[in-house]
Design an enzyme around this catalytic site. Structure first.
Site, short mmCIF file in Angstrom:
data_model
loop_
_atom_site.label_atom_id
_atom_site.label_comp_id
_atom_site.label_asym_id
_atom_site.label_seq_id
_atom_site.Cartn_x
_atom_site.Cartn_y
_atom_site.Cartn_z
N SER B 134 0.82 -1.21 0.00
CA SER B 134 0.00 0.00 0.00
C SER B 134 0.85 1.27 0.00
O SER B 134 0.36 2.34 -0.30
CB SER B 134 -0.91 0.01 1.22
OG SER B 134 -0.12 0.09 2.39
N LYS B 173 3.85 9.50 3.96
CA LYS B 173 3.72 10.60 2.98
C LYS B 173 4.55 11.80 3.43
O LYS B 173 4.86 11.96 4.61
CB LYS B 173 2.26 11.06 2.87
CG LYS B 173 1.29 10.05 2.28
CD LYS B 173 1.33 10.05 0.76
CE LYS B 173 0.15 9.26 0.20
NZ LYS B 173 0.10 7.86 0.67
#
Lengths: 216, 216
Positions: B134, B173
């Site tokens: 992911s 992120k």
DNA sequence: TACCCTGCAGAACGTCCGTTCTGATTTCCT
DNA sequence: AGGAAATCAGAACGGACGTTCTGCAGGGTA
């Protein structure tokens, strides 16, 4: 373990600092001088306390026989040193390791490979810096360091650094020989493989590890 | 470097052996005794030759001030030990480091971080194993190990491990606070950022390094 | 106040230890 | 065989160094 006194911390710091340059320990009189202590007996007194509290070990009547225990020295780990031979980028030829360029040569930059990333066999290892974003489909990005084992061929499934002479391009892909063709699979399963004639693929090495330092 | 004599090899071996147990060096008379030499002057004579040929270094008039140079000890490198606290996966909560769980706890699995990947400050570091694909947009894939520094917030541009409470998802992120929203940018510049309300993002740590062992 | 514990100062002692000097013995080359 | 260089033996010198003893000063406690 009782709290350490200022004086003892000062001595401990000096021991570490002294041991860092030379690899032996200071004499009591050197400690005295460096820490601005007026008597050797005070040094001895504090060294006794440091030993009682388990910070150092001493051998009686032996010069400079102070050992640091439970210190940073405990995190000394045997690592494999790998030379960094250059960079790998999409459009540039892959640097080739010359004979004997692997270990021991302290001229070039090198990298230490922690035991967790070290393969059984540490022969013929070298590292390349990745330039650019062309290998992002192998989960390798700009600034990464790839560790390779020099090889001219590969078994199916292994990840290789290869030069594609038709595209004039360096790439990192999983290698599958299929008859007269080679299928090169990106590590990212959502991306498409490419198939090229076997004689247009020059394998330079097998990828052993990837390391990335993320900017703070 | 001239060939080494039997006597000198004998002394060198003893030096290494002695230094292995204690961490200081033997005196000249201890060398004399251990090697069955009849005079301290002979020991001194051979030590001079060993120093001339670059095998050891000595400091005049200082007891036990022999240093081994170019020895196997050269690949002993000081590394930072980082505990592996668990795994990070898209749909699972991110393991949280308990207080004092960072260094020194030898119970749990740990990882050594080579100097090249070690940040200036080694406090509050921990590592997580990556499960699943992911986070491939952060160039992080299944099996990778991410090294994090525990933090509850981040400065713009830093890469963070965060839990998105709206999506119930963990992610890696680049972090940008924009007013009341947080923009999370994938490392892969070709992919789209996501913007979520700031209070639905829980930062767990800043990514310091990524390490990947590639299957042979 | 008396007492004890911790930390420090100064000096002296005895040994540890690197160095050096003289001379013997061995090795090696011609 | 002869001589030079390398290696070793023995002893002594002097400084380096760990240790120990005595005494002093502050700080806490009964």
């Amino acid at each position: 373990m009782p709290a350490i006194s200022t004086r003892q911390q000062q001595i401990l710091d000096f021991l570490r600092e002294y041991h860092a340059d030379r690899s032996y320990m200071p004499s009591i009189r050197e400690i005295q001088l460096a820490c601005g202590i007026s008597s050797t007996s005070v040094v001895d007194y504090n060294l006794r306390l440091l030993e009682r509290d388990g910070h150092i070990r001493r051998s009686p009547d032996i010069s400079r026989a102070i050992e640091l225990v439970g210190d940073s020295e405990a995190d000394l780990v045997e690592v494999a040193r790998v030379p960094i031979l250059g960079a790998i980028a999409a459009g540039e030829p892959i640097p080739v390791p010359e004979a004997g360029a692997y270990a021991g040569d302290d001229d070039r930059e090198s990298l230490s490979l922690p035991p967790e990333l070290t393969p059984r066999d540490t022969d013929n290892l070298y590292a390349l810096r990745v330039k650019g974003y062309s290998m992002i489909d192998a989960c390798v990005t700009d600034g990464d360091i790839v560790v390779l084992r020099h090889a001219r061929d590969a078994r199916n499934g292994e990840m290789v650094a290869a030069w594609l002479s038709m595209q004039e391009e360096a790439t990192l892909k999983h290698f599958y020989l299929e008859g007269e063709n080679v299928r090169l699979m990106p590590a990212n399963p959502s991306m498409e493989p490419i198939v090229v004639p076997a004689d247009s693929v020059q394998v330079h090495g097998k990828v052993v590890a990837v390391m990335r330092r993320v900017a703070a």
